[in-house]
Design an enzyme around this catalytic site. Structure first.
Site, PDB file in Angstrom:
ATOM      1  N   LEU A 104       0.864  -1.174   0.000  1.00 23.99           N
ATOM      2  CA  LEU A 104       0.000   0.000   0.000  1.00 23.99           C
ATOM      3  C   LEU A 104       0.900   1.224   0.000  1.00 23.99           C
ATOM      4  O   LEU A 104       1.814   1.321   0.818  1.00 23.99           O
ATOM      5  CB  LEU A 104      -0.894   0.026   1.244  1.00 23.99           C
ATOM      6  CG  LEU A 104      -2.189  -0.791   1.240  1.00 23.99           C
ATOM      7  CD1 LEU A 104      -2.845  -0.721   2.611  1.00 23.99           C
ATOM      8  CD2 LEU A 104      -3.147  -0.299   0.171  1.00 23.99           C
ATOM      9  N   ASP A 105       0.644   2.166  -0.916  1.00 16.29           N
ATOM     10  CA  ASP A 105       1.429   3.395  -0.957  1.00 16.29           C
ATOM     11  C   ASP A 105       1.270   4.176   0.349  1.00 16.29           C
ATOM     12  O   ASP A 105       0.268   4.019   1.054  1.00 16.29           O
ATOM     13  CB  ASP A 105       0.968   4.278  -2.119  1.00 16.29           C
ATOM     14  CG  ASP A 105       1.318   3.682  -3.472  1.00 16.29           C
ATOM     15  OD1 ASP A 105       2.227   2.833  -3.524  1.00 16.29           O
ATOM     16  OD2 ASP A 105       0.675   4.072  -4.469  1.00 16.29           O
TER      17      ASP A 105
END
Length: 302
Positions: free
Chosen positions: A46-47
């Site tokens: 996940l960024d």
């Protein structure tokens, strides 16, 4: 004198609610430190811009983490219409701007057109590698690398809110789907451009946020409390069929040998358990009808 922290051979699956502002690897290292775990791995990046569900596998559970990495996922995304950015999200610099005259019915029609098997060009600001170097590293240097479209599947898109300039949607999709790219493609189809304003992962495979914990909550727990929130190792693969082995078969299987079970006819991988309910690992039926071990737990064979 400095002392090395003793690592624990702890096994299980943690459902983490990753906060904004840190990478998946940073979250992983925080969890690994709190558990003093000898081995840990996450199940899909996940960024920093994104929050939400990040299952983390500890110890023997890492043997099954790729099943979660390959699993379908769902997200709630905030999309801003009328502008595109260098990164495809709110952190980038604005590249283009255009008036937004989209109606809700037009937006809903485009969203439904995006459902199904589609091709996506991965964004430059991604962790994909080119000649051993991440694409985002090239992007920061101003270098554009040609990328081939990749097949992904959008299972469903539900419009949650639309105010004329921004909208929220819930997307259910296959692994490898870039929601930033989906937002950009929607903006392109609408003719006004778009970028991702926020992202939250809601589900991974059969897991959701209901029982997820935050890093802050973990930090306030005792070691016993932290251990108690871990799911069992086999939680990562609970959708697989179950086969129970008698004591003799379990013994020989754990030595790496094929075993037989009458009346068995299962295609693909299945979970193996002892008669006492202990999870042994994964097996698969051979063309001869025997059960072959595919991935066994370390403790099960000790």
């Amino acid at each position: 004198m400095q002392f090395k922290r003793v690592k624990r051979n702890i096994d299980g699956v943690l459902l983490l609610d990753k906060p904004l502002g840190i990478s998946s690897n940073q979250a992983l290292q925080m969890v690994k430190r709190l558990y003093q775990a000898a081995k840990a791995g996450h199940t899909g990046s996940l960024d920093p811009l994104a929050s939400g569900l990040l299952p983390i596998c500890l110890g023997e559970a890492t043997k099954f983490s790729h099943f979660l990495l390959d699993a379908d996922k769902s997200y709630r995304a905030l999309v801003t219409l009328g502008s595109t950015t260098t990164t495809g999200d709110v952190e980038g610099e604005i590249m283009t701007q255009a008036p937004v005259t989209v109606t809700q019915s037009e937006l809903e029609a485009i969203l439904q057109d995006m459902v199904g098997d589609i091709l996506q060009v991965p964004p430059m600001y991604s962790a994909l590698k080119h000649e051993g170097k991440a694409l985002y590293a090239y992007a920061r240097e101003g270098v554009e690398i040609p990328r081939k479209p990749r097949p992904v599947t959008i299972h469903a898109i539900a419009l949650e809110r639309f105010d004329g300039k921004q909208f929220e949607m819930v997307v259910s999709c296959s692994k490898g789907t870039y929601i930033r790219t989906l937002a950009e493609d929607i903006g392109s189809r609408l003719g006004c451009g778009a970028h991702l304003g926020g992202l939250r992962r809601l589900t991974t495979a059969h897991f959701n946020l209901k029982n997820a914990v935050t890093i802050e909550q973990l930090d306030q727990m005792s070691q016993a409390e932290r251990d108690a929130v871990l799911l069992q190792v086999d939680a990562a693969i609970e959708d697989f069929p179950i086969v129970t082995l008698d004591a003799d078969s379990a013994f020989y299987l754990l030595q790496g040998q094929e075993v037989w079970k009458s009346g068995l006819s299962i295609s693909g991988l299945f979970r193996l358990y002892s008669e006492q309910g202990a999870f042994l690992g994964l097996g698969e039926q051979t063309s001869r009808g025997s059960i072959a071990p595919r991935r066994l737990l370390r403790q099960a064979g000790e």
